[in-house]
Design an enzyme around this catalytic site. Structure first.
Site, PDB file in Angstrom:
ATOM      1  N   ALA A  10       0.805  -1.218   0.000  1.00 16.84           N
ATOM      2  CA  ALA A  10       0.000   0.000   0.000  1.00 16.84           C
ATOM      3  C   ALA A  10       0.839   1.269   0.000  1.00 16.84           C
ATOM      4  CB  ALA A  10      -0.930   0.002   1.212  1.00 16.84           C
ATOM      5  N   ARG A  15      10.391   7.810  -2.299  1.00 22.27           N
ATOM      6  CA  ARG A  15      11.764   7.939  -2.800  1.00 22.27           C
ATOM      7  C   ARG A  15      11.958   7.448  -4.238  1.00 22.27           C
ATOM      8  NH1 ARG A  15      16.125   5.539   0.603  1.00 22.27           N
ATOM      9  NH2 ARG A  15      14.633   4.375   1.848  1.00 22.27           N
ATOM     10  N   GLY A  80       0.794   2.194   8.914  1.00 20.83           N
ATOM     11  CA  GLY A  80       1.863   1.309   9.393  1.00 20.83           C
ATOM     12  C   GLY A  80       1.635  -0.138   8.981  1.00 20.83           C
ATOM     13  N   ARG A 315       8.587 -10.789 -32.103  1.00 22.00           N
ATOM     14  CA  ARG A 315       7.579 -10.127 -31.259  1.00 22.00           C
ATOM     15  C   ARG A 315       6.490 -11.129 -30.860  1.00 22.00           C
ATOM     16  NH1 ARG A 315       5.575  -5.432 -34.598  1.00 22.00           N
ATOM     17  NH2 ARG A 315       4.204  -5.218 -32.786  1.00 22.00           N
ATOM     18  N   ASN A 359      11.146 -20.372 -48.693  1.00 21.89           N
ATOM     19  CA  ASN A 359      12.233 -19.399 -48.638  1.00 21.89           C
ATOM     20  C   ASN A 359      11.664 -18.018 -48.922  1.00 21.89           C
ATOM     21  OD1 ASN A 359      15.102 -18.777 -48.453  1.00 21.89           O
ATOM     22  ND2 ASN A 359      14.896 -18.224 -50.603  1.00 21.89           N
TER      23      ASN A 359
HETATM   24  C1  UD1 Z   1       9.863  -2.341   7.814  1.00 24.42           C
HETATM   25  C2  UD1 Z   1       9.971  -2.956   9.201  1.00 24.42           C
HETATM   26  C3  UD1 Z   1      11.445  -3.044   9.575  1.00 24.42           C
HETATM   27  C4  UD1 Z   1      12.202  -3.856   8.545  1.00 24.42           C
HETATM   28  C5  UD1 Z   1      11.989  -3.273   7.162  1.00 24.42           C
HETATM   29  C6  UD1 Z   1      12.546  -4.220   6.121  1.00 24.42           C
HETATM   30  C7  UD1 Z   1       7.995  -2.296  10.471  1.00 24.42           C
HETATM   31  C8  UD1 Z   1       7.445  -1.386  11.492  1.00 24.42           C
HETATM   32  N1  UD1 Z   1       9.270  -2.122  10.159  1.00 24.42           N
HETATM   33  O1  UD1 Z   1      10.319  -1.012   7.890  1.00 24.42           O
HETATM   34  O2  UD1 Z   1      11.596  -3.654  10.845  1.00 24.42           O
HETATM   35  O3  UD1 Z   1      13.585  -3.875   8.862  1.00 24.42           O
HETATM   36  O4  UD1 Z   1      10.589  -3.128   6.872  1.00 24.42           O
HETATM   37  O5  UD1 Z   1      12.450  -3.663   4.849  1.00 24.42           O
HETATM   38  O6  UD1 Z   1       7.293  -3.170  10.001  1.00 24.42           O
HETATM   39  N2  UD1 Z   1       3.117  -0.793   3.934  1.00 24.42           N
HETATM   40  C9  UD1 Z   1       1.761  -0.794   3.773  1.00 24.42           C
HETATM   41  N3  UD1 Z   1       0.990  -0.003   4.556  1.00 24.42           N
HETATM   42  C10 UD1 Z   1       1.508   0.791   5.512  1.00 24.42           C
HETATM   43  C11 UD1 Z   1       2.901   0.797   5.696  1.00 24.42           C
HETATM   44  C12 UD1 Z   1       3.683  -0.006   4.902  1.00 24.42           C
HETATM   45  O7  UD1 Z   1       1.239  -1.500   2.904  1.00 24.42           O
HETATM   46  O8  UD1 Z   1       0.715   1.461   6.188  1.00 24.42           O
HETATM   47  C13 UD1 Z   1       3.944  -1.642   3.095  1.00 24.42           C
HETATM   48  C14 UD1 Z   1       4.879  -0.847   2.199  1.00 24.42           C
HETATM   49  O9  UD1 Z   1       4.246  -0.591   0.943  1.00 24.42           O
HETATM   50  C15 UD1 Z   1       6.055  -1.801   2.047  1.00 24.42           C
HETATM   51  C16 UD1 Z   1       6.073  -2.565   3.350  1.00 24.42           C
HETATM   52  O10 UD1 Z   1       4.773  -2.420   3.905  1.00 24.42           O
HETATM   53  O11 UD1 Z   1       5.865  -2.718   0.995  1.00 24.42           O
HETATM   54  C17 UD1 Z   1       7.127  -2.045   4.332  1.00 24.42           C
HETATM   55  O12 UD1 Z   1       6.828  -0.722   4.678  1.00 24.42           O
HETATM   56  P1  UD1 Z   1       7.941   0.367   4.919  1.00 24.42           P
HETATM   57  O13 UD1 Z   1       7.290   1.633   5.295  1.00 24.42           O
HETATM   58  O14 UD1 Z   1       8.886   0.385   3.778  1.00 24.42           O
HETATM   59  O15 UD1 Z   1       8.670  -0.239   6.223  1.00 24.42           O
HETATM   60  P2  UD1 Z   1      10.114   0.101   6.734  1.00 24.42           P
HETATM   61  O16 UD1 Z   1      10.099   1.409   7.410  1.00 24.42           O
HETATM   62  O17 UD1 Z   1      11.100  -0.109   5.659  1.00 24.42           O
END
Ligand code: UD1
Ligand code: CA
Length: 448
Positions: A10, A15, A80, A315, A359
């Protein structure tokens, strides 16, 4: 034990600096999300649930394109990873099996690793996939005591001692569905990011007296993509691994680092691939074929003993039977080329059927498009198409037919006939030399 995989997808991926949702950026011609779905498939799951948010419609389309059975649930606000998993709860209502959580932006979790997690689950209520990070950066840290996992601390919330830990959280976790969804209900967002951290489950489980443990894998496998630079690193990782696997299964690559593979490329034993060959999705090449330098293939099938290129383009829908030849600057689209037939130079063959041992002369073009509709060209067995023939479709050439060079063929050619579709030649006695003298004289006069 039945398994449900929940893939978190989600997030916005700020970045990436992109209008495209992060998980739809491609590695080896497939969205990252598809790679995560392929990992999920290693577990032979009963349910796959993708949690979508940013660009949810596009994400849903891509997910269902790959697997129509996948369920997509919406997380309208990204509060989160814990909150994200909670969105899958109603889709798994009554499910008593195990839930495995994967991330849509972590595309390379391997089969062996997932099977080891499954094994570990028999011994432990909550299993986390961890890795020893060369540069632990902002990853969550795994706080262990002996074999047991005590808790996961996010970098932002970690003490200096905890930040010194190099064992990190990959994000992959496994637990029984009823446990996991119960734990998630007690997650709070009292932390540095004000997010509901999935990682808090560890402490919550431990406080309930449940066991938690870590399965380890190589850091490369947990490679997560947050930026275009990491996307290119992920591409590099995939390509290096896929080329090595090909060579190990008996494919010759003259210059492996120049060959670009797709996520689903299938190549048989004893195929030779020369430098700078590029594969799009959905290509199968059979045993003993040769792909010569600078060829580009997608959506096609090359049978045993065929030679393609150099500089050929196959293709979608190009079907080459055994021992065919497709040479330089030839493009083939949606066409079946029969056994032993040759199209060696400078041709376009689209929406066509060519029989055996025919051919096709240099420069031949199937004129398949009238500006609105596409039309078919049918060419039989043992046909000889003269160089630079325009085959204006719909048109058919019978077995053993011939066309004269430079013909524009607008009508069917019956079996064994020769078609000449060009104006008759006239020779003007001495006029060539006379004309040249005249022109040279004119030039001499001008430069005086
Ligand atoms: C997360 C972990 C961290 C771990 C890291 C590995 C948590 C709190 N932290 O951190 O411990 O080392 O991944 O890469 O879990 N996402 C959602 N909805 C949200 C938030 C995130 O779908 O509300 C998805 C993001 O799209 C992504 C994944 O969850 O695919 C991880 O989210 P991200 O925010 O990148 O977590 P990190 O801060 O990297
Ligand atoms: Ca991340």
């Amino acid at each position: 034990m039945s398994i449900a995989v929940v893939i978190l997808a989600a997030g916005k991926g700020t970045r990436m600096q992109s209008d495209l949702p992060k998980v739809l950026h491609e590695i080896a011609s497939a969205p990252m999300l598809v790679h995560a779905m392929r990992s999920a498939a290693y577990l032979n799951p009963d349910h796959v649930i993708v949690v979508a948010g940013h660009g949810a419609e596009q994400v849903e389309r891509a997910a269902k394109d790959y697997d129509p059975d996948v369920k997509v649930v919406l997380q309208t606000e990204q509060l989160g990873t814990g909150h994200a998993v909670a969105q899958a709860k109603s889709a798994l209502d009554g499910f008593q099996g195990d839930v495995v959580v994967l991330y849509g932006d972590t595309p390379f979790i391997g089969e062996d690793t997932l099977l080891r997690m499954k094994e570990e689950r028999a011994k432990s209520d909550l299993v986390i996939l961890g890795f020893d990070a060369k540069d632990p950066g902002r990853y969550g840290r795994l706080v262990t005591s002996g074999d047991a996992l005590e808790k996961i601390v996010e970098f932002k919330d970690a003490s200096p001692e905890e930040r010194a830990i190099t064992l990190c959280n990959s994000g992959v976790m496994a637990a029984a569905a009823p446990n996991l969804f119960r734990w998630i209900e007690s997650i709070e967002n009292k932390n540095a990011s004000e997010e509901y951290y999935l990682t808090d489950c560890v402490e919550i489980a431990r406080n309930e007296g449940k066991s938690a443990s870590v399965v380890r894998c190589d850091e490369e496998e947990t490679l997560g993509v947050n930026s275009r630079v990491q996307l290119s690193e992920a591409e590099y990782y995939f390509q290096t691994k896929a080329r090595t696997e090909l060579m190990e299964t008996g494919v010759t690559l003259h210059a492996p680092e120049t060959v670009v593979l797709a996520f689903d490329t299938i190549i048989g034993r004893d195929v030779v691939i020369e430098p700078n060959v590029v594969f799009g999705p959905d290509v199968t090449v059979e045993t003993g074929a040769r792909l010569r330098a600078f060829s580009h293939l997608e959506g096609c099938h090359v049978s045993r003993g065929s030679v393609v290129g150099p500089y050929a383009r196959l293709r979608p829908g190009a079907e080459l039977a055994e021992n065919t030849r497709v040479g330089n600057f030839v493009e083939i689209k949606n066409a079946q080329i029969g056994e032993g037939s040759k199209i060696n130079h400078l041709s376009y063959i689209g929406d066509a059927e060519i029989g055996k041992a025919s051919n096709i002369g240099a420069g031949t073009i199937t004129c398949n498009y009238d500006g609105v509709f596409k039309h078919k060209t049918r060419i039989g067995d043992d046909v000889f198409v003269g160089s630079n023939t325009m085959l204006v479709a719909p048109v058919a050439l019978g077995d053993r037919a011939m066309t004269g060079s430079g013909s524009v063929i607008t009508e069917d050619v019956p079996t064994g006939d020769l078609a000449l579709g060009r104006s008759k030649q006239v020779n003007k006695k001495g006029l060539g030399a006379k004309l040249m003298d005249l022109l040279r004289a004119k030039k001499a006069k001008q430069s005086k």
